[in-house]
Design a protein around this motif. Sequence first.
Motif, PDB file in Angstrom:
ATOM      1  N   MET A   1       0.845  -1.089  -0.070  1.00  0.00           N
ATOM      2  CA  MET A   1       0.021  -0.028   0.039  1.00  0.00           C
ATOM      3  C   MET A   1       0.936   1.229   0.020  1.00  0.00           C
ATOM      4  SD  MET A   1      -3.406  -0.835   2.201  1.00  0.00           S
ATOM      5  CE  MET A   1      -2.799  -0.409   3.881  1.00  0.00           C
ATOM      6  N   SER A   2       0.447   2.269  -0.747  1.00  0.00           N
ATOM      7  CA  SER A   2       1.324   3.570  -0.642  1.00  0.00           C
ATOM      8  C   SER A   2       1.290   4.034   0.765  1.00  0.00           C
ATOM      9  CB  SER A   2       0.439   4.462  -1.904  1.00  0.00           C
ATOM     10  OG  SER A   2      -0.451   4.991  -1.541  1.00  0.00           O
ATOM     11  N   ASN A   3       2.196   4.764   0.588  1.00  0.00           N
ATOM     12  CA  ASN A   3       2.214   5.593   2.173  1.00  0.00           C
ATOM     13  C   ASN A   3       1.161   6.588   2.301  1.00  0.00           C
ATOM     14  OD1 ASN A   3       3.830   5.834   4.362  1.00  0.00           O
ATOM     15  ND2 ASN A   3       5.153   7.557   3.654  1.00  0.00           N
ATOM     16  N   ARG A   4       0.771   7.383   1.224  1.00  0.00           N
ATOM     17  CA  ARG A   4      -0.535   8.009   1.376  1.00  0.00           C
ATOM     18  C   ARG A   4      -1.696   7.499   1.676  1.00  0.00           C
ATOM     19  NH1 ARG A   4      -2.771  13.130  -0.045  1.00  0.00           N
ATOM     20  NH2 ARG A   4      -4.750  13.057  -1.458  1.00  0.00           N
ATOM     21  N   LEU A   5      -1.851   6.337   1.136  1.00  0.00           N
ATOM     22  CA  LEU A   5      -3.139   5.469   1.416  1.00  0.00           C
ATOM     23  C   LEU A   5      -3.079   4.881   2.772  1.00  0.00           C
ATOM     24  CD1 LEU A   5      -5.608   4.254   0.104  1.00  0.00           C
ATOM     25  CD2 LEU A   5      -4.164   2.323  -0.475  1.00  0.00           C
ATOM     26  N   VAL A   6      -2.027   4.671   3.527  1.00  0.00           N
ATOM     27  CA  VAL A   6      -1.682   4.163   4.538  1.00  0.00           C
ATOM     28  C   VAL A   6      -2.231   5.304   5.974  1.00  0.00           C
ATOM     29  CG1 VAL A   6      -0.328   3.291   6.271  1.00  0.00           C
ATOM     30  CG2 VAL A   6      -0.116   2.305   4.272  1.00  0.00           C
ATOM     31  N   LYS A   7      -1.683   6.448   5.404  1.00  0.00           N
ATOM     32  CA  LYS A   7      -1.951   7.553   6.332  1.00  0.00           C
ATOM     33  C   LYS A   7      -3.480   7.863   6.453  1.00  0.00           C
ATOM     34  CE  LYS A   7       2.383   9.914   6.058  1.00  0.00           C
ATOM     35  NZ  LYS A   7       3.129  11.184   5.813  1.00  0.00           N
ATOM     36  N   ILE A   8      -4.185   7.627   5.165  1.00  0.00           N
ATOM     37  CA  ILE A   8      -5.413   7.878   4.995  1.00  0.00           C
ATOM     38  C   ILE A   8      -6.339   6.983   5.804  1.00  0.00           C
ATOM     39  CG2 ILE A   8      -7.573   7.944   3.455  1.00  0.00           C
ATOM     40  CD1 ILE A   8      -5.772   9.388   1.330  1.00  0.00           C
ATOM     41  N   LEU A   9      -5.902   5.789   5.654  1.00  0.00           N
ATOM     42  CA  LEU A   9      -6.537   4.447   6.311  1.00  0.00           C
ATOM     43  C   LEU A   9      -6.519   4.909   8.119  1.00  0.00           C
ATOM     44  CD1 LEU A   9      -7.983   1.886   6.386  1.00  0.00           C
ATOM     45  CD2 LEU A   9      -5.965   0.868   6.271  1.00  0.00           C
ATOM     46  N   HIS A  10      -5.069   5.119   8.445  1.00  0.00           N
ATOM     47  CA  HIS A  10      -4.697   5.519   9.807  1.00  0.00           C
ATOM     48  C   HIS A  10      -5.629   6.594  10.181  1.00  0.00           C
ATOM     49  CE1 HIS A  10      -1.457   2.579   9.634  1.00  0.00           C
ATOM     50  NE2 HIS A  10      -0.481   3.608   9.685  1.00  0.00           N
ATOM     51  N   ARG A  11      -5.777   7.734   9.408  1.00  0.00           N
ATOM     52  CA  ARG A  11      -6.459   8.803   9.889  1.00  0.00           C
ATOM     53  C   ARG A  11      -8.061   8.525  10.008  1.00  0.00           C
ATOM     54  NH1 ARG A  11      -5.202  14.436   9.851  1.00  0.00           N
ATOM     55  NH2 ARG A  11      -3.268  13.523  10.374  1.00  0.00           N
ATOM     56  N   PHE A  12      -8.650   7.803   8.950  1.00  0.00           N
ATOM     57  CA  PHE A  12      -9.978   7.453   9.082  1.00  0.00           C
ATOM     58  C   PHE A  12     -10.228   6.509  10.394  1.00  0.00           C
ATOM     59  CE2 PHE A  12     -12.995   3.778   8.137  1.00  0.00           C
ATOM     60  CZ  PHE A  12     -13.993   4.624   7.906  1.00  0.00           C
ATOM     61  N   GLU A  13      -9.474   5.493  10.690  1.00  0.00           N
ATOM     62  CA  GLU A  13      -9.612   4.294  11.687  1.00  0.00           C
ATOM     63  C   GLU A  13      -9.650   5.349  13.038  1.00  0.00           C
ATOM     64  OE1 GLU A  13      -7.880   0.278  12.366  1.00  0.00           O
ATOM     65  OE2 GLU A  13      -6.246   1.841  12.228  1.00  0.00           O
ATOM     66  N   GLU A  14      -8.720   6.159  13.163  1.00  0.00           N
ATOM     67  CA  GLU A  14      -8.441   7.046  14.337  1.00  0.00           C
ATOM     68  C   GLU A  14      -9.898   7.988  14.561  1.00  0.00           C
ATOM     69  OE1 GLU A  14      -4.820   8.799  14.052  1.00  0.00           O
ATOM     70  OE2 GLU A  14      -3.725   6.993  14.570  1.00  0.00           O
ATOM     71  N   ASN A  15     -10.114   8.658  13.357  1.00  0.00           N
ATOM     72  CA  ASN A  15     -11.374   9.648  13.654  1.00  0.00           C
ATOM     73  C   ASN A  15     -12.596   9.000  13.783  1.00  0.00           C
ATOM     74  OD1 ASN A  15      -9.546  11.894  13.238  1.00  0.00           O
ATOM     75  ND2 ASN A  15     -10.133  11.716  11.098  1.00  0.00           N
ATOM     76  N   THR A  16     -12.818   7.861  13.147  1.00  0.00           N
ATOM     77  CA  THR A  16     -14.062   6.895  13.377  1.00  0.00           C
ATOM     78  C   THR A  16     -13.977   6.320  14.882  1.00  0.00           C
ATOM     79  OG1 THR A  16     -13.972   6.178  10.985  1.00  0.00           O
ATOM     80  CG2 THR A  16     -15.484   4.837  12.561  1.00  0.00           C
ATOM     81  N   ILE A  17     -13.076   5.846  15.390  1.00  0.00           N
ATOM     82  CA  ILE A  17     -13.240   5.537  16.953  1.00  0.00           C
ATOM     83  C   ILE A  17     -13.160   6.548  17.700  1.00  0.00           C
ATOM     84  CG2 ILE A  17     -11.522   4.467  18.678  1.00  0.00           C
ATOM     85  CD1 ILE A  17     -10.403   2.724  16.421  1.00  0.00           C
ATOM     86  N   SER A  18     -12.611   7.829  17.408  1.00  0.00           N
ATOM     87  CA  SER A  18     -12.916   8.861  18.289  1.00  0.00           C
ATOM     88  C   SER A  18     -14.258   9.489  18.249  1.00  0.00           C
ATOM     89  CB  SER A  18     -12.078  10.122  17.945  1.00  0.00           C
ATOM     90  OG  SER A  18     -10.673   9.708  17.929  1.00  0.00           O
ATOM     91  N   LEU A  19     -14.827   9.538  16.997  1.00  0.00           N
ATOM     92  CA  LEU A  19     -16.252   9.908  16.859  1.00  0.00           C
ATOM     93  C   LEU A  19     -17.161   8.874  17.471  1.00  0.00           C
ATOM     94  CD1 LEU A  19     -18.398  11.623  15.274  1.00  0.00           C
ATOM     95  CD2 LEU A  19     -18.288  10.129  13.554  1.00  0.00           C
ATOM     96  N   LEU A  20     -17.133   7.623  17.379  1.00  0.00           N
ATOM     97  CA  LEU A  20     -17.828   6.378  18.142  1.00  0.00           C
ATOM     98  C   LEU A  20     -17.597   6.796  19.394  1.00  0.00           C
ATOM     99  CD1 LEU A  20     -16.835   3.494  15.947  1.00  0.00           C
ATOM    100  CD2 LEU A  20     -19.069   4.507  16.197  1.00  0.00           C
ATOM    101  N   LEU A  21     -16.510   6.943  20.167  1.00  0.00           N
ATOM    102  CA  LEU A  21     -16.357   7.112  21.652  1.00  0.00           C
ATOM    103  C   LEU A  21     -17.090   8.515  22.077  1.00  0.00           C
ATOM    104  CD1 LEU A  21     -15.125   6.136  24.359  1.00  0.00           C
ATOM    105  CD2 LEU A  21     -13.272   7.373  23.687  1.00  0.00           C
ATOM    106  N   VAL A  22     -16.879   9.348  21.394  1.00  0.00           N
ATOM    107  CA  VAL A  22     -17.588  10.576  21.617  1.00  0.00           C
ATOM    108  C   VAL A  22     -19.198  10.713  21.606  1.00  0.00           C
ATOM    109  CG1 VAL A  22     -18.134  13.038  21.086  1.00  0.00           C
ATOM    110  CG2 VAL A  22     -15.940  12.316  21.469  1.00  0.00           C
ATOM    111  N   SER A  23     -19.628   9.832  20.705  1.00  0.00           N
ATOM    112  CA  SER A  23     -20.983   9.491  20.254  1.00  0.00           C
ATOM    113  C   SER A  23     -21.728   8.744  21.581  1.00  0.00           C
ATOM    114  CB  SER A  23     -21.444   8.868  19.188  1.00  0.00           C
ATOM    115  OG  SER A  23     -20.965   9.869  18.029  1.00  0.00           O
ATOM    116  N   ILE A  24     -20.867   7.820  21.755  1.00  0.00           N
ATOM    117  CA  ILE A  24     -21.417   7.020  22.738  1.00  0.00           C
ATOM    118  C   ILE A  24     -21.770   7.706  24.270  1.00  0.00           C
ATOM    119  CG2 ILE A  24     -20.801   4.880  24.523  1.00  0.00           C
ATOM    120  CD1 ILE A  24     -19.608   3.621  22.035  1.00  0.00           C
TER     121      ILE A  24
END
Length: 191
Positions: A1-24
Amino acid sequence: MSNRLVKILHRFEENTISLLLVSITLLVFIEVILRFVFNTGLLWAQEVTLYLSAWMVLMGASWGVREGTHIGVDAMVKLLPKKGQRIVTLCSIALCLVYCGLFLYGSWVYLSKMKMIAIEMDDLPIEKWIAMSCLIFGFALTGLRLLVIGFQVMKGTRIGFGFADEAKDSMHLADQVKAEDLDITKDEDRK
Protein backbone atom coordinates in the motif's frame (compact mmCIF):
# COMPACT_ATOMS: atom_id res chain seq x y z
CA MET A 1 0.00 0.00 0.00
CA SER A 2 1.22 3.47 -0.76
CA ASN A 3 2.28 5.71 2.10
CA ARG A 4 -0.53 8.18 1.38
CA LEU A 5 -3.17 5.44 1.40
CA VAL A 6 -1.82 4.10 4.70
CA LYS A 7 -2.01 7.58 6.26
CA ILE A 8 -5.58 8.00 5.03
CA LEU A 9 -6.53 4.60 6.50
CA HIS A 10 -4.85 5.48 9.83
CA ARG A 11 -6.62 8.84 9.97
CA PHE A 12 -10.00 7.30 9.04
CA GLU A 13 -9.62 4.61 11.69
CA GLU A 14 -8.58 7.02 14.46
CA ASN A 15 -11.24 9.59 13.61
CA THR A 16 -13.98 6.96 13.42
CA ILE A 17 -13.00 5.44 16.78
CA SER A 18 -12.91 8.93 18.32
CA LEU A 19 -16.30 9.81 16.84
CA LEU A 20 -17.79 6.57 18.12
CA LEU A 21 -16.42 7.15 21.62
CA VAL A 22 -17.70 10.73 21.73
CA SER A 23 -21.12 9.63 20.39
CA ILE A 24 -21.44 6.89 23.00
CA THR A 25 -20.41 9.23 25.80
CA LEU A 26 -22.83 11.98 24.75
CA LEU A 27 -25.70 9.56 24.20
CA VAL A 28 -25.25 7.95 27.62
CA PHE A 29 -24.87 11.38 29.27
CA ILE A 30 -28.06 12.68 27.65
CA GLU A 31 -29.91 9.49 28.58
CA VAL A 32 -28.83 9.77 32.24
CA ILE A 33 -29.90 13.43 32.41
CA LEU A 34 -33.27 12.64 30.79
CA ARG A 35 -33.95 9.71 33.12
CA PHE A 36 -32.82 11.14 36.43
CA VAL A 37 -33.67 14.82 35.98
CA PHE A 38 -36.72 14.77 33.71
CA ASN A 39 -38.00 11.25 34.51
CA THR A 40 -38.12 10.33 30.82
CA GLY A 41 -35.68 8.89 28.31
CA LEU A 42 -34.91 7.85 24.77
CA LEU A 43 -36.33 4.42 23.99
CA TRP A 44 -33.65 3.69 21.43
CA ALA A 45 -30.57 4.93 23.34
CA GLN A 46 -29.54 1.62 24.89
CA GLU A 47 -29.68 -0.30 21.63
CA VAL A 48 -27.81 2.40 19.69
CA THR A 49 -25.15 2.55 22.42
CA LEU A 50 -24.72 -1.22 22.18
CA TYR A 51 -24.19 -1.16 18.41
CA LEU A 52 -21.89 1.87 18.56
CA SER A 53 -19.85 0.02 21.19
CA ALA A 54 -19.60 -3.02 18.93
CA TRP A 55 -18.31 -0.85 16.09
CA MET A 56 -15.80 0.80 18.41
CA VAL A 57 -14.53 -2.50 19.83
CA LEU A 58 -14.04 -4.13 16.43
CA MET A 59 -12.35 -1.08 14.95
CA GLY A 60 -10.32 -0.78 18.15
CA ALA A 61 -9.09 -4.35 17.66
CA SER A 62 -7.69 -3.34 14.30
CA TRP A 63 -6.13 -0.24 15.80
CA GLY A 64 -4.62 -2.41 18.56
CA VAL A 65 -2.98 -4.68 15.97
CA ARG A 66 -1.57 -1.64 14.22
CA GLU A 67 -0.21 -0.06 17.40
CA GLY A 68 0.95 -3.30 19.05
CA THR A 69 -1.19 -2.72 22.14
CA HIS A 70 -2.72 -6.18 22.35
CA ILE A 71 -1.43 -8.40 25.11
CA GLY A 72 1.21 -10.77 23.84
CA VAL A 73 3.38 -13.30 25.60
CA ASP A 74 6.57 -13.22 23.62
CA ALA A 75 9.17 -13.99 26.31
CA MET A 76 10.03 -17.34 24.71
CA VAL A 77 9.96 -15.93 21.20
CA LYS A 78 12.48 -13.23 22.15
CA LEU A 79 14.94 -15.98 23.11
CA LEU A 80 14.97 -17.26 19.53
CA PRO A 81 17.36 -15.94 16.89
CA LYS A 82 15.96 -13.23 14.59
CA LYS A 83 15.11 -15.73 11.86
CA GLY A 84 13.24 -17.92 14.37
CA GLN A 85 11.35 -14.89 15.66
CA ARG A 86 10.29 -14.02 12.12
CA ILE A 87 9.12 -17.60 11.44
CA VAL A 88 7.09 -17.73 14.68
CA THR A 89 5.60 -14.30 13.89
CA LEU A 90 4.59 -15.39 10.39
CA CYS A 91 3.00 -18.58 11.77
CA SER A 92 1.12 -16.49 14.36
CA ILE A 93 -0.06 -14.09 11.67
CA ALA A 94 -1.23 -17.03 9.55
CA LEU A 95 -3.27 -18.37 12.48
CA CYS A 96 -4.72 -14.92 13.18
CA LEU A 97 -5.68 -14.59 9.51
CA VAL A 98 -7.42 -17.98 9.65
CA TYR A 99 -9.31 -16.75 12.72
CA CYS A 100 -10.30 -13.51 10.94
CA GLY A 101 -11.27 -15.51 7.86
CA LEU A 102 -13.53 -17.82 9.87
CA PHE A 103 -15.21 -14.84 11.50
CA LEU A 104 -15.58 -13.08 8.17
CA TYR A 105 -17.19 -16.15 6.63
CA GLY A 106 -19.49 -16.68 9.61
CA SER A 107 -20.41 -13.01 9.67
CA TRP A 108 -21.16 -13.04 5.95
CA VAL A 109 -23.47 -16.04 6.31
CA TYR A 110 -25.17 -14.57 9.37
CA LEU A 111 -25.66 -11.10 7.89
CA SER A 112 -26.86 -12.53 4.57
CA LYS A 113 -29.59 -14.43 6.40
CA MET A 114 -30.46 -11.34 8.45
CA LYS A 115 -30.78 -9.31 5.26
CA MET A 116 -32.83 -12.02 3.57
CA ILE A 117 -35.41 -12.17 6.36
CA ALA A 118 -35.25 -8.36 6.91
CA ILE A 119 -35.15 -8.31 10.70
CA GLU A 120 -35.14 -4.78 12.07
CA MET A 121 -33.51 -3.45 15.21
CA ASP A 122 -35.72 -3.62 18.28
CA ASP A 123 -36.12 0.11 18.81
CA LEU A 124 -35.35 1.69 15.43
CA PRO A 125 -36.67 1.02 11.92
CA ILE A 126 -33.22 0.05 10.62
CA GLU A 127 -32.47 -3.42 9.36
CA LYS A 128 -30.29 -5.25 11.84
CA TRP A 129 -27.76 -6.44 9.26
CA ILE A 130 -26.77 -2.82 8.62
CA ALA A 131 -26.03 -2.17 12.29
CA MET A 132 -24.19 -5.48 12.61
CA SER A 133 -22.07 -5.03 9.49
CA CYS A 134 -19.36 -3.98 11.93
CA LEU A 135 -18.52 -7.70 12.09
CA ILE A 136 -17.41 -7.82 8.48
CA PHE A 137 -15.84 -4.36 8.52
CA GLY A 138 -13.94 -4.90 11.79
CA PHE A 139 -12.53 -8.32 10.94
CA ALA A 140 -11.64 -7.26 7.40
CA LEU A 141 -9.75 -4.27 8.76
CA THR A 142 -8.00 -6.45 11.36
CA GLY A 143 -7.08 -8.93 8.63
CA LEU A 144 -5.67 -6.09 6.54
CA ARG A 145 -3.55 -4.93 9.49
CA LEU A 146 -2.27 -8.47 9.97
CA LEU A 147 -1.38 -8.72 6.28
CA VAL A 148 0.57 -5.46 6.52
CA ILE A 149 2.53 -6.78 9.52
CA GLY A 150 3.15 -10.06 7.69
CA PHE A 151 4.43 -8.21 4.65
CA GLN A 152 6.75 -6.12 6.84
CA VAL A 153 8.09 -9.26 8.53
CA MET A 154 8.69 -10.98 5.18
CA LYS A 155 10.36 -7.85 3.84
CA GLY A 156 12.62 -7.73 6.89
CA THR A 157 11.58 -4.29 8.14
CA ARG A 158 9.95 -5.82 11.21
CA ILE A 159 10.73 -8.87 13.35
CA GLY A 160 7.60 -9.42 15.44
CA PHE A 161 4.20 -8.02 16.23
CA GLY A 162 5.77 -5.13 18.14
CA PHE A 163 3.93 -5.72 21.41
CA ALA A 164 4.33 -3.10 24.08
CA ASP A 165 6.84 -4.29 26.67
CA GLU A 166 5.10 -3.30 29.89
CA ALA A 167 7.82 -4.67 32.16
CA LYS A 168 10.49 -2.68 30.32
CA ASP A 169 8.31 0.45 30.36
CA SER A 170 7.68 0.03 34.10
CA MET A 171 11.39 -0.31 34.81
CA HIS A 172 12.08 2.79 32.71
CA LEU A 173 9.50 4.75 34.73
CA ALA A 174 10.98 3.45 37.99
CA ASP A 175 14.44 4.61 36.86
CA GLN A 176 13.03 8.05 36.03
CA VAL A 177 11.38 8.37 39.45
CA LYS A 178 14.58 7.24 41.13
CA ALA A 179 16.61 9.81 39.16
CA GLU A 180 14.14 12.56 40.08
CA ASP A 181 14.34 11.57 43.75
CA LEU A 182 18.13 11.74 43.59
CA ASP A 183 17.96 15.20 42.00
CA ILE A 184 15.60 16.41 44.75
CA THR A 185 17.88 14.98 47.43
CA LYS A 186 20.93 16.68 45.89
CA ASP A 187 19.06 20.00 45.71
CA GLU A 188 18.09 19.68 49.39
CA ASP A 189 21.69 18.86 50.38
CA ARG A 190 22.96 22.01 48.61
CA LYS A 191 20.61 24.21 50.63
